[in-house]
Enzyme design. Structure first.
Site, PDB file in Angstrom:
ATOM      1  N   HIS A 140      33.892  39.537  35.544  1.00 59.66           N
ATOM      2  CA  HIS A 140      33.770  38.128  35.928  1.00 59.66           C
ATOM      3  C   HIS A 140      32.288  37.869  36.243  1.00 59.66           C
ATOM      4  CE1 HIS A 140      38.099  37.204  37.614  1.00 59.66           C
ATOM      5  NE2 HIS A 140      37.922  36.559  36.469  1.00 59.66           N
TER       6      HIS A 140
ATOM      7  N   CYS B 252      35.293  36.510  45.598  1.00 54.78           N
ATOM      8  CA  CYS B 252      36.622  36.394  44.976  1.00 54.78           C
ATOM      9  C   CYS B 252      37.630  35.775  45.934  1.00 54.78           C
ATOM     10  CB  CYS B 252      37.149  37.756  44.562  1.00 54.78           C
ATOM     11  SG  CYS B 252      36.140  38.617  43.369  1.00 54.78           S
TER      12      CYS B 252
HETATM   13  N1  ARG Z   1      42.645  41.830  40.355  1.00 57.12           N
HETATM   14  C1  ARG Z   1      42.002  40.563  40.121  1.00 57.12           C
HETATM   15  C2  ARG Z   1      41.832  40.362  38.622  1.00 57.12           C
HETATM   16  O1  ARG Z   1      41.540  41.304  37.935  1.00 57.12           O
HETATM   17  C3  ARG Z   1      40.700  40.501  40.826  1.00 57.12           C
HETATM   18  C4  ARG Z   1      40.032  39.179  40.732  1.00 57.12           C
HETATM   19  C5  ARG Z   1      38.724  39.149  41.434  1.00 57.12           C
HETATM   20  N2  ARG Z   1      38.238  37.852  41.536  1.00 57.12           N
HETATM   21  C6  ARG Z   1      37.009  37.440  41.203  1.00 57.12           C
HETATM   22  N3  ARG Z   1      36.680  36.214  41.442  1.00 57.12           N
HETATM   23  N4  ARG Z   1      36.180  38.240  40.586  1.00 57.12           N
HETATM   24  O2  ARG Z   1      41.976  39.271  38.129  1.00 57.12           O
END
Ligand code: ARG
Length: 261
Positions: free
Chosen positions: A160, A254
């Site tokens: 991300h 997150c």
């Molecule tokens: N387990 C989640 C996923 O893989 C974690 C998300 C983390 N969020 C973020 N904004 N990077 O989607």
């Protein structure tokens, strides 16, 4: 924010998630409360989303939408396991009178979309390569009426944008160049000549997954090196321990969906 009351690592949709490793949910809730208290202690108002059983990643509230000037652009999750989270976020915004734009394209909200209100009159930085579709970048530009700059993420550990780059204030960013393609690194260098540059250790300790309010920068406590760089750049680092939530592949940013009314 959304409490990790139902947090678990039951599937692996990013390289940080190991469903065989134990997770201490009670500790996750305590650490998350520490983050919430740090934000309210700095004078920020925190709204809560009700956690839902069966949605173990719902604690990562940043992925549910992206807001600019009273418009909320909704999320459409890449993986089926998280798809149902989008409706909870949508209800949050529509119940409170936000203009809500439902997405057609796959995008994970603030996970891949950052906003700098005073850079170039209001600039959206958008990541692609792992989760958010490139077509969503055009969709978000039409939704919020701000220019969108597409940045190509090339390392699966930094799946991300918000684990590779963060807005520190209204105009400047901090990022780890190694997470981006050479061309995107050049774009970032041109747009942000005064950016704070992070290294691989900063990124691996989830230091970039931070929330900045212009002066204070709330970041993962493991990222001691980055905290020093930010202090040198004139910011005030506020470390928070979120070790349990790192097991799901997320940290401070997150867990926080920023509201821009
Ligand atoms: N387990 C989640 C996923 O893989 C974690 C998300 C983390 N969020 C973020 N904004 N990077 O989607």
């Amino acid at each position: 924010m959304c409490s990790p009351q139902h947090f678990a690592v039951e599937y692996a949709i990013n390289p940080w998630m190991d469903p065989t490793a134990p997770v201490d949910r009670e500790l996750a809730v305590k650490q998350w409360e520490g983050l919430r208290d740090a934000l309210t202690g700095l004078g920020h108002e925190v709204h809560l989303l009700d956690p839902e059983p069966g949605l173990p990643d719902m604690v990562y509230a940043a992925n549910g939408a992206f807001t600019v000037d009273g418009t909320a652009y909704g999320a459409r999750f890449k993986h089926d396991q998280r798809a149902a989270e989008a409706a909870a976020h949508r209800a949050f915004y529509t119940d409170r009178g936000w203009r809500f734009v439902a997405p057609v394209e796959t995008n994970e909200g603030e996970g891949d979309l950052a906003y700098l209100p005073q850079a170039y009159g209001g600039l959206v930085l958008a990541g692609y390569g792992f989760r958010t579709a490139l077509a969503a970048h055009a969709e978000v530009q039409e939704a919020v009426g701000r220019p969108v700059v597409s940045l190509h993420l090339i390392d699966p550990r930094f799946y991300h944008l918000d684990v590779a780059l963060a807005a520190l204030d209204d105009t400047n960013v901090v990022y780890f160049p190694g997470a981006f393609s050479a061309a995107s690194r050049r774009v970032l260098a041109q747009l942000f000549p005064d950016a704070v540059l992070a290294d691989g250790d900063d990124a691996m300790s989830f230091g970039l997954n931070l929330v900045g309010d212009g002066r204070n920068v709330v970041l993962n406590a493991e990222a001691t090196g980055l905290a020093g760089k930010l202090r040198d750049a004139g910011y005030h680092p506020v470390p928070v321990d979120l070790a349990e939530l790192k097991k799901g592949g997320g940290s401070v940013k997150c867990c926080v969906a920023e509201l821009r009314p």
